[in-house]
Design a protein around this motif. Structure first.
Motif, PDB file in Angstrom:
ATOM      1  N   ASN A 188       0.834  -1.194   0.000  1.00 26.29           N
ATOM      2  CA  ASN A 188       0.000   0.000   0.000  1.00 26.29           C
ATOM      3  C   ASN A 188       0.878   1.257   0.000  1.00 26.29           C
ATOM      4  O   ASN A 188       1.868   1.323   0.724  1.00 26.29           O
ATOM      5  CB  ASN A 188      -0.884  -0.028   1.260  1.00 26.29           C
ATOM      6  CG  ASN A 188      -1.926   1.066   1.256  1.00 26.29           C
ATOM      7  OD1 ASN A 188      -1.602   2.234   1.128  1.00 26.29           O
ATOM      8  ND2 ASN A 188      -3.181   0.683   1.433  1.00 26.29           N
ATOM      9  N   LEU A 248       0.507   4.071   1.399  1.00 25.14           N
ATOM     10  CA  LEU A 248       0.636   4.668   2.728  1.00 25.14           C
ATOM     11  C   LEU A 248       1.703   3.961   3.558  1.00 25.14           C
ATOM     12  O   LEU A 248       2.317   4.573   4.434  1.00 25.14           O
ATOM     13  CB  LEU A 248      -0.703   4.636   3.467  1.00 25.14           C
ATOM     14  CG  LEU A 248      -1.726   5.710   3.069  1.00 25.14           C
ATOM     15  CD1 LEU A 248      -2.969   5.585   3.924  1.00 25.14           C
ATOM     16  CD2 LEU A 248      -1.128   7.099   3.198  1.00 25.14           C
ATOM     17  N   ALA A 301      -6.225   5.004  -4.988  1.00 24.50           N
ATOM     18  CA  ALA A 301      -7.404   4.546  -4.251  1.00 24.50           C
ATOM     19  C   ALA A 301      -7.991   3.293  -4.885  1.00 24.50           C
ATOM     20  O   ALA A 301      -8.474   2.395  -4.182  1.00 24.50           O
ATOM     21  CB  ALA A 301      -8.454   5.655  -4.205  1.00 24.50           C
ATOM     22  N   ALA A 342      -5.417   0.414  -3.890  1.00 22.70           N
ATOM     23  CA  ALA A 342      -5.299   0.054  -2.474  1.00 22.70           C
ATOM     24  C   ALA A 342      -6.614   0.120  -1.720  1.00 22.70           C
ATOM     25  O   ALA A 342      -6.675  -0.298  -0.561  1.00 22.70           O
ATOM     26  CB  ALA A 342      -4.269   0.966  -1.795  1.00 22.70           C
ATOM     27  N   GLU A 383     -10.819   3.197   1.343  1.00 24.22           N
ATOM     28  CA  GLU A 383     -10.785   3.267   2.800  1.00 24.22           C
ATOM     29  C   GLU A 383      -9.379   3.595   3.300  1.00 24.22           C
ATOM     30  O   GLU A 383      -9.203   4.213   4.352  1.00 24.22           O
ATOM     31  CB  GLU A 383     -11.258   1.927   3.383  1.00 24.22           C
ATOM     32  CG  GLU A 383     -11.457   1.928   4.884  1.00 24.22           C
ATOM     33  CD  GLU A 383     -12.643   2.772   5.316  1.00 24.22           C
ATOM     34  OE1 GLU A 383     -12.739   3.084   6.503  1.00 24.22           O
ATOM     35  OE2 GLU A 383     -13.462   3.129   4.440  1.00 24.22           O
ATOM     36  N   THR A 384      -8.376   3.181   2.525  1.00 18.10           N
ATOM     37  CA  THR A 384      -6.989   3.427   2.925  1.00 18.10           C
ATOM     38  C   THR A 384      -6.674   4.914   2.937  1.00 18.10           C
ATOM     39  O   THR A 384      -5.868   5.382   3.747  1.00 18.10           O
ATOM     40  CB  THR A 384      -6.031   2.708   1.952  1.00 18.10           C
ATOM     41  OG1 THR A 384      -6.373   1.328   1.918  1.00 18.10           O
ATOM     42  CG2 THR A 384      -4.591   2.854   2.394  1.00 18.10           C
ATOM     43  N   PHE A 385      -7.316   5.665   2.067  1.00 15.29           N
ATOM     44  CA  PHE A 385      -6.987   7.083   1.906  1.00 15.29           C
ATOM     45  C   PHE A 385      -8.102   7.982   2.450  1.00 15.29           C
ATOM     46  O   PHE A 385      -8.324   9.075   1.926  1.00 15.29           O
ATOM     47  CB  PHE A 385      -6.742   7.397   0.427  1.00 15.29           C
ATOM     48  CG  PHE A 385      -5.514   6.741  -0.134  1.00 15.29           C
ATOM     49  CD1 PHE A 385      -4.272   7.336  -0.011  1.00 15.29           C
ATOM     50  CD2 PHE A 385      -5.601   5.510  -0.769  1.00 15.29           C
ATOM     51  CE1 PHE A 385      -3.140   6.724  -0.525  1.00 15.29           C
ATOM     52  CE2 PHE A 385      -4.479   4.897  -1.278  1.00 15.29           C
ATOM     53  CZ  PHE A 385      -3.235   5.499  -1.157  1.00 15.29           C
ATOM     54  N   ARG A 386      -8.764   7.543   3.491  1.00 13.94           N
ATOM     55  CA  ARG A 386      -9.837   8.385   4.023  1.00 13.94           C
ATOM     56  C   ARG A 386      -9.297   9.568   4.821  1.00 13.94           C
ATOM     57  O   ARG A 386     -10.014  10.524   5.094  1.00 13.94           O
ATOM     58  CB  ARG A 386     -10.775   7.561   4.891  1.00 13.94           C
ATOM     59  CG  ARG A 386     -10.137   6.946   6.116  1.00 13.94           C
ATOM     60  CD  ARG A 386     -11.141   6.082   6.862  1.00 13.94           C
ATOM     61  NE  ARG A 386     -10.583   5.445   8.038  1.00 13.94           N
ATOM     62  CZ  ARG A 386      -9.965   4.284   8.050  1.00 13.94           C
ATOM     63  NH1 ARG A 386      -9.834   3.625   6.912  1.00 13.94           N
ATOM     64  NH2 ARG A 386      -9.481   3.764   9.164  1.00 13.94           N
ATOM     65  N   THR A 398      -5.314   7.160   9.608  1.00 14.79           N
ATOM     66  CA  THR A 398      -4.228   6.717   8.731  1.00 14.79           C
ATOM     67  C   THR A 398      -2.941   6.435   9.487  1.00 14.79           C
ATOM     68  O   THR A 398      -1.982   5.935   8.903  1.00 14.79           O
ATOM     69  CB  THR A 398      -3.945   7.787   7.659  1.00 14.79           C
ATOM     70  OG1 THR A 398      -3.549   9.012   8.306  1.00 14.79           O
ATOM     71  CG2 THR A 398      -5.173   8.046   6.811  1.00 14.79           C
ATOM     72  N   GLY A 411      -4.956   9.669  -2.749  1.00 13.80           N
ATOM     73  CA  GLY A 411      -5.662   8.550  -3.355  1.00 13.80           C
ATOM     74  C   GLY A 411      -6.082   8.785  -4.782  1.00 13.80           C
ATOM     75  O   GLY A 411      -6.401   7.825  -5.499  1.00 13.80           O
TER      76      GLY A 411
END
Length: 653
Positions: free
Chosen positions: A151, A153, A320, A323, A326-329, A334, A456
């Motif tokens: 990912n 992040l 986004a 990955a 939701e990962t980039f909310r 985070t 994202g």
């Protein structure tokens, strides 16, 4: 011991590889006697000139070393010869980054005074440099995440954690650490076979290995890596990163996208547009618009292409999409979780030995590759930061180990020091305090928490375009012109290290290249021993004066590689009853040499002849007596030399 006309400190009777490696440190020379150097690699023991930043480049002309962007620091300049001055060489990765680094610091505020000794000026300079570097870290960290197969992040938080602790405990101010391409390609196979959770355990184990090796002082071995190995290292790394990017241009079936499909058109257009903006468009804009210089070209190119893709609704995959949205909310959600991921920790608890067996090869390789690249960065900054200090290899390896350990314990993938971003830090004034690396991490962390939703929306192929430029600038194009101009062995080593790097891994390539170079050097030295004959008057302490004694004047080093040739120089049966072996122009280096002398004396003694050894040190004579097995030795040491080495255990320098 004299090497290249200088007297070296007396050393001990070390093992063969240490002897050969130490002699191999001299730069590879061209037929004309001049040294060659790749502009993107550090020159050992490079010393900075008095004036460092902001100097004029007036008068640079044909046949002179032309500094990049008017910044004259040693080790990163191009040599323009009279013969090939018209040939344009693509700039290396370091040259491209340095060309913009000076303008980055200038755009962030008034010109930094590096002579300001006050704490306020020192810390302000370091914090400003950290801000400049944090902007340049984002595209690379995200791109390297895709190289490793994790990912984006994860790569960003790896940069935050690793960069902070490596800067705090590292060996020199100004070094910037992050998730790196060199380490990412090492662990990509592990991620593909066992999942990203194993990468965290691998990074933590690599950190422990680095802490151990740094404590033992293994970092000093970086001086044993020859220059051709460094060139092959970066060439192979560029191919490995290139191979990792090609997957972004393939469809689900594994075939390359065609220009006939809408996805293919959008994908290739996005990548090419990013490359054009980063390479040409934004640098041209920065020359005309001063505020634009505050934005690194890679970051600006990715932002512009992302906006264009969103506006025209190109059918391309974003971060986004790859990955998960939701990962980039964004927000505090985070933040990475402390502790090893359950996907690694659970199997480790159930079968610790089996799990360690899986990650150990990757951890060893990552630790070696990360240490090598970090120490190369350390050497480079030692040569360009004019502070009168030398970085500590021991502290740097330990600092990288602590950073990787902390990265692994927060679910990161590990990494090492980045040469390009460290140069931005140095050019921005970050070399005055370790706070620059810590500030970079803090600014980057704030940006991730606040702007994760925007990250994202970045197209994946836009980051692939950035990495393609990194591959192009990492490759040492100047090395192609070296073939035919350098010794064949050095050219072979460059090709060998490049091939092994592509086929296996970076650490194995560096080890094989270094050993090959050392063995080649030992072979050359073994052929240099020779002798001349003369007649001399001899007055031995144990007998009458001898008027005309045959003398063997030995020339060249006597060590394990030359002992056989040494024994063949003598005519034992034809020689008179008394002979002299003169070592004035030779040096005895190891136990094999002592055995060769003793065996030769025994051959003369078995025929009733006497050997006189001239110009050996008293210490060498004592060790030679210990080698002789019983009875009176058939030799006598005369005219002891005070310039020969003392053969004790080598001391730590």
């Amino acid at each position: 011991m004299a090497i290249n006309g200088t007297t070296r400190p007396r050393r001990g009777l070390c093992n063969h590889l240490v002897l050969v490696f130490s002699l191999t440190l001299a730069s590879t020379t061209l037929p004309s006697g001049k040294c060659f150097a790749h502009p993107a690699l550090p020159i050992s023991n490079a010393r900075p000139p008095k004036q460092r930043f902001g100097a004029d480049n007036g008068g640079a002309g044909k046949g002179k070393s032309t500094p990049i962007s008017g910044t004259p620091f040693r080790g990163i300049s191009r040599k323009v010869s009279n013969d090939d001055s018209a040939a344009e060489v693509p700039p290396s990765q370091i040259e491209s980054i340095v060309a913009n680094a000076k303008s980055i610091s200038a755009s962030l505020g008034k010109k930094i005074d590096l002579t300001d000794k006050t704490l306020r000026g020192k810390y302000l300079t370091a914090i400003t440099a950290g801000l400049a570097v944090s902007l340049a870290m984002i595209p690379e960290a995200v791109s390297f995440s895709f190289v490793a197969g994790v990912n984006p992040l994860v790569g960003l938080w790896t940069t935050v954690v690793l960069g902070f602790f490596a800067a705090m405990f590292g060996g020199r101010a100004g070094i910037q650490s992050s998730a790196s391409g060199a380490c990412a390609v090492v662990v990509a196979a592990l991620c593909a076979s066992h999942g990203s959770g194993y990468l965290a355990g691998c990074a933590a184990l690599a950190g422990l290995l680095q802490i151990t090796s740094g404590t033992l002082g293994v970092g000093k071995l970086i001086r044993l890596v020859p220059h051709p190995v460094m060139i092959g290292f970066v060439n192979g790394l560029s191919f490995v990163m290139l191979k990792a990017q090609l997957g972004h241009f393939k469809d689900a079936t594994g075939t390359f996208l065609t220009l006939l499909s809408p996805e293919g058109k959008a994908t290739y257009a996005c990548a090419l547009l990013t490359m054009a903006l980063v390479k040409f468009g934004i640098p041209a804009l920065q020359e005309k618009v001063e505020p634009a210089r505050a934005v690194p070209p890679t970051l600006g190119g990715v932002v512009i292409v992302t906006a264009i893709a969103r506006f025209f609704k190109w059918p391309i995959k974003t971060l986004a999409d790859a990955a998960g949205a939701e990962t980039f909310r964004g927000g505090l959600s985070t933040l990475p979780k402390i502790g090893l991921p359950a996907s690694f920790w659970t199997p480790f608890q159930n079968a610790p030995l089996e799990t360690l067996k899986i990650i150990l090869p990757y951890a060893v390789t990552m630790a070696a590759v990360g240490s090598i690249e970090s120490l190369l960065t350390l050497q480079l900054l030692d040569g360009i930061v004019d502070d009168g200090k030398r970085g500590s290899t021991k502290k740097e390896v330990i600092g990288q180990g602590i950073g990787n350990l902390a990265s692994g314990l927060t679910g990161g993938i590990g990494g090492c020091a980045l040469i390009g971003q460290s140069l931005i830090s140095a050019q921005s004034g970050g070399g005055v305090s370790k706070l620059s690396g810590m500030a970079m991490s803090i600014f980057l962390a704030l940006g991730i928490v606040a702007f994760a939703p925007l990250l994202g929306q970045i197209p994946v192929v836009s980051l692939a375009g950035v990495m393609l430029l990194v591959c192009q600038s990492t490759f040492s194009w100047g090395s192609l012109r070296l073939f035919g101009k350098i010794p064949n062995l050095d050219a072979f080593i460059i090709a060998l290290v490049t091939y092994v790097t592509i086929k296996d891994d970076l650490a194995k390539a560096v080890l094989i290249g270094t050993i090959t170079s050392a063995l080649g050097f030992a072979w050359k030295q073994s052929t240099k021993i020779s002798t001349t004959f003369s007649q001399t008057k001899l007055t031995p302490p144990s007998g009458p004066t001898l008027p005309n004694v045959k003398t063997y004047n030995i020339n060249g080093p006597l060590f394990f590689g030359s002992t056989q040739r040494f024994s063949q120089l003598f005519m034992v049966k034809e020689d008179p009853d008394d002979i002299v072996i003169d070592f004035t122009q030779s040096r005895v280096y190891d136990h094999s040499a002592l055995e060769a002398i003793n065996n030769l004396a025994d051959r003369y003694g078995s025929m009733g002849k006497r050997v006189y050894l001239r110009r050996l040190s008293s210490n060498c004579a004592k060790m030679l007596a210990k080698v002789h097995k019983g009875g009176l030795p058939p030799y006598e040491v005369i005219e002891v030399s005070s310039t020969d080495p003392v053969y004790d255990v080598a001391e730590d320098a």
